[in-house]
Enzyme design. Structure first.
Site, PDB file in Angstrom:
ATOM      1  N   LYS A 141      39.730 -47.049  21.103  1.00  0.00           N
ATOM      2  CA  LYS A 141      40.576 -48.168  20.762  1.00  0.00           C
ATOM      3  C   LYS A 141      40.618 -49.142  21.941  1.00  0.00           C
ATOM      4  O   LYS A 141      40.330 -48.697  23.055  1.00  0.00           O
ATOM      5  CB  LYS A 141      41.974 -47.698  20.380  1.00  0.00           C
TER       6      LYS A 141
ATOM      7  N   GLU B 271      57.250 -45.284  28.291  1.00  0.00           N
ATOM      8  CA  GLU B 271      56.443 -45.087  29.506  1.00  0.00           C
ATOM      9  C   GLU B 271      57.164 -45.664  30.704  1.00  0.00           C
ATOM     10  O   GLU B 271      57.836 -46.690  30.590  1.00  0.00           O
ATOM     11  CB  GLU B 271      55.103 -45.809  29.359  1.00  0.00           C
TER      12      GLU B 271
ATOM     13  N   HIS C  83      48.923 -45.366  17.819  1.00  0.00           N
ATOM     14  CA  HIS C  83      49.645 -44.129  18.132  1.00  0.00           C
ATOM     15  C   HIS C  83      50.922 -43.958  17.301  1.00  0.00           C
ATOM     16  O   HIS C  83      51.152 -42.912  16.705  1.00  0.00           O
ATOM     17  CB  HIS C  83      50.007 -44.066  19.612  1.00  0.00           C
TER      18      HIS C  83
ATOM     19  N   ASP D 237      48.722 -52.509  21.083  1.00  0.00           N
ATOM     20  CA  ASP D 237      48.267 -51.451  21.992  1.00  0.00           C
ATOM     21  C   ASP D 237      48.794 -50.077  21.571  1.00  0.00           C
ATOM     22  O   ASP D 237      48.098 -49.075  21.716  1.00  0.00           O
ATOM     23  CB  ASP D 237      48.744 -51.781  23.422  1.00  0.00           C
TER      24      ASP D 237
ATOM     25  N   ASP E 195      41.916 -41.984  18.268  1.00  0.00           N
ATOM     26  CA  ASP E 195      43.292 -42.284  18.644  1.00  0.00           C
ATOM     27  C   ASP E 195      43.716 -41.041  19.415  1.00  0.00           C
ATOM     28  O   ASP E 195      43.915 -39.980  18.819  1.00  0.00           O
ATOM     29  CB  ASP E 195      44.171 -42.467  17.409  1.00  0.00           C
ATOM     30  N   HIS E 196      43.820 -41.146  20.733  1.00  0.00           N
ATOM     31  CA  HIS E 196      43.949 -39.899  21.509  1.00  0.00           C
ATOM     32  C   HIS E 196      45.246 -39.148  21.197  1.00  0.00           C
ATOM     33  O   HIS E 196      45.358 -37.970  21.484  1.00  0.00           O
ATOM     34  CB  HIS E 196      43.755 -40.145  23.012  1.00  0.00           C
TER      35      HIS E 196
HETATM   36  C1  BG6 Z   1      46.847 -46.035  25.478  1.00  0.00           C
HETATM   37  C2  BG6 Z   1      47.419 -47.391  25.731  1.00  0.00           C
HETATM   38  O1  BG6 Z   1      46.218 -45.997  24.230  1.00  0.00           O
HETATM   39  O2  BG6 Z   1      47.895 -45.065  25.499  1.00  0.00           O
HETATM   40  C3  BG6 Z   1      48.133 -47.423  27.082  1.00  0.00           C
HETATM   41  O3  BG6 Z   1      46.375 -48.360  25.737  1.00  0.00           O
HETATM   42  C4  BG6 Z   1      49.157 -46.318  27.147  1.00  0.00           C
HETATM   43  O4  BG6 Z   1      48.754 -48.685  27.302  1.00  0.00           O
HETATM   44  C5  BG6 Z   1      48.560 -44.976  26.752  1.00  0.00           C
HETATM   45  O5  BG6 Z   1      49.652 -46.265  28.470  1.00  0.00           O
HETATM   46  C6  BG6 Z   1      49.644 -43.916  26.620  1.00  0.00           C
HETATM   47  O6  BG6 Z   1      49.046 -42.664  26.444  1.00  0.00           O
HETATM   48  P1  BG6 Z   1      49.782 -41.323  26.895  1.00  0.00           P
HETATM   49  O7  BG6 Z   1      48.860 -40.246  26.457  1.00  0.00           O
HETATM   50  O8  BG6 Z   1      49.971 -41.409  28.368  1.00  0.00           O
HETATM   51  O9  BG6 Z   1      51.099 -41.309  26.149  1.00  0.00           O
END
Ligand code: BG6
Length: 490
Positions: free
Chosen positions: A149, A217, A241, A236, A178-179
């Site tokens: 993404k 975050e 997510h 984003d 989408d991790h």
């Molecule tokens: C990413 C976003 O996909 O996910 C970032 O582009 C964000 O902006 C990140 O910081 C958050 O991932 P995680 O796994 O740290 O919650």
């Protein structure tokens, strides 16, 4: 620890091999999987980058990245020697037609093995790289392509990318990441909902009052500000997510874990999201941007300052009231919020059940709290159920909210693998269940495009919040108007 199934021998090509994602996430993930014995034979990692450097220079970069990004004690110098043998470096600019020869030479003779092209690059390169792979004859029957993404910035640009990649690869060869779907706790949502019969009868209107999803975050946008300023929190974080979390929370039970069975249910949720148009944006959405403040005692600059004192209307925080128009969720709002530079790194889903219909504890009227199921995604992954109990003691009848609190790490006593470890193995194994199908991406963009158009038409103002807070006051007002409040203000 769940049983590790080794993956067949592969060539994994990482485009953007010198970039942040490759060095910070992909290579550490592959190191872990190899160390656990999941990577077999002479499988290779072929990193492609534009910088002119030797293989040894590149290995130096990877070694440093592993030392910096693995947890303490996880870097093993002896194992690194074995792992580094898998890594090749190819200098190439994917946009230059004459620069594919070196990659062709490295891959030549390995046509039978699994071949994965991982595009850890800007989305503008997705189409050209897919085309480059095709015209250079590098797509084998056993090939897959992974797209990171952001997949475009709206439905139109996402469709363009998907069309271009789709001219080279079949849909079942395309893995859109989408991790969040690789996070253990996100998958645990499936286990919680569909491996327990306890919750299902209550998982609906009539029993649930509302749902809250928070992905907060502490970090600001830092070095990504140029990219981020063109994107903002809605694109984003929410488009992918948060909407995936909504889908897994709200979807009907799939008939199996087959990838299409799960994705068919998720897309029904996306299609049932009530559009938030220009009339609704003012009441149902909040946009915010952080000003200077302090996080854990450290002063941090505001977004404008990070941008070089330029004024920007990009949101770093968004809160939404979302309605899902179907039988299960009619009139049960889902409140979503996400933002940078908030008070803590903290992601959770809260299912708040309804009040008791009639209280037999009149003197305790204000102490009877509705039950709450909290699914903590990070940190301290786990599940908590809040219940009312009588405070012990011979006199009176005092009630107190208590919790059944399960920490997965304590229960299972293992390291929680990073999402990319799981996702990379799933791609190599050829299981697309944890990846987004094209129709899902399209449905998510259609809904998000409506909000963006609404913001533009209504010139929705951006609220300021102090870094280290829980976002703008308007975010609390969003729930306050409905007689509700965000949990928990930690
Ligand atoms: C990413 C976003 O996909 O996910 C970032 O582009 C964000 O902006 C990140 O910081 C958050 O991932 P995680 O796994 O740290 O919650």
């Amino acid at each position: 620890m769940a049983q590790l199934v080794p993956v067949d021998v592969f060539d994994l090509i990482i485009f953007g091999g010198t970039g942040d994602l490759a060095l910070r996430k992909l290579l550490p993930a592959l190191y872990h999987r190899d160390r656990d014995g999941q990577i077999t034979g002479d499988s290779r990692i072929v990193s492609v980058g534009r910088s002119a450097q030797s293989r040894d220079d590149y290995l130096g970069l990877v070694e440093k990245a592993l030392r910096d990004n693995l947890d303490s004690g996880e870097f093993d110098a002896d194992f690194w020697k074995a792992f580094s043998k898998r890594i090749e470096y190819v200098e190439a600019d994917a946009l230059a037609h004459d620069q594919w020869m070196a990659l062709k030479a490295v891959l030549s003779g390995n046509e039978d093995r699994i071949r994965v092209a991982y595009l850890a690059t800007a989305p503008s390169l997705f189409g050209p790289i897919a085309t480059g792979l095709k015209v250079n004859g590098l797509i084998t029957d056993n090939s897959r392509i992974v797209l990171e993404k952001p997949l475009g910035r709206d439905l139109a640009s996402a469709s363009e990318i998907n069309d271009e990649v789709g001219r080279c690869f079949a849909e079942n060869q395309i893995y859109r990441i989408d991790h969040y779907l690789g996070k253990e706790t996100v998958q645990n949502l499936l286990a919680l909902r569909f491996a327990n019969s306890l919750f299902e009868p209550l998982w609906r209107r009539g029993a649930v009052d509302h749902v809250q999803i928070t992905v907060a975050e502490e970090l600001g946008v830092g070095g990504r500000i140029d990219f981020y300023d063109r994107v903002g929190a809605l694109r984003d974080m929410v488009q992918n997510h948060l909407l995936q979390l909504v889908c897994l929370t709200a979807m009907e039970a799939p008939s199996s874990l087959h990838h299409d069975a799960v994705r068919d249910e998720k897309i029904k949720v996306l299609r049932a999201l009530r559009p938030i148009d220009s009339d609704a944006v003012r009441g149902d959405t909040v946009r915010g941007q952080y000003a200077a403040g302090a996080i854990k005692g450290n002063t941090v600059p505001g977004y404008d300052e990070e941008l070089g004192d330029a004024k920007s209307s990009t949101e770093t925080f968004v809160a939404l009231k979302v309605q899902i128009d179907n039988w299960r969720w009619s009139n049960v709002p889902f409140y979503l919020r996400t933002g940078k530079r908030l008070k803590g790194k903290h992601s959770e889903i809260i299912i708040q059940f309804q009040d008791v219909p009639h209280s037999i504890f009149p003197e305790q009227e204000f102490n009877v709290m509705p039950n709450r199921l909290t699914i903590r995604l990070q940190p301290d992954e786990g599940v908590k159920l809040s219940l009312m109990a009588k405070e012990p003691g011979p006199g009176g009848f005092d009630l107190r909210s208590v919790s059944l609190d399960l920490s997965f790490e304590e229960t299972f006593g293992i390291r929680y693998p990073d999402a990319y470890e799981r996702l990379l193995m799933e791609v190599l194994r050829g299981n697309p269940a944890l990846f987004m199908r094209r129709d899902e991406v399209d449905a998510a963009w259609t809904w998000i495009d409506g909000i963006i158009a609404g913001w533009e038409e209504s010139r929705q103002k951006i609220e300021t919040y102090v870094a280290g807070s829980w976002g703008p006051t308007a975010s609390s007002m969003l729930l306050d108007r409905d007689g509700r409040a965000w949990y928990p203000e930690l």
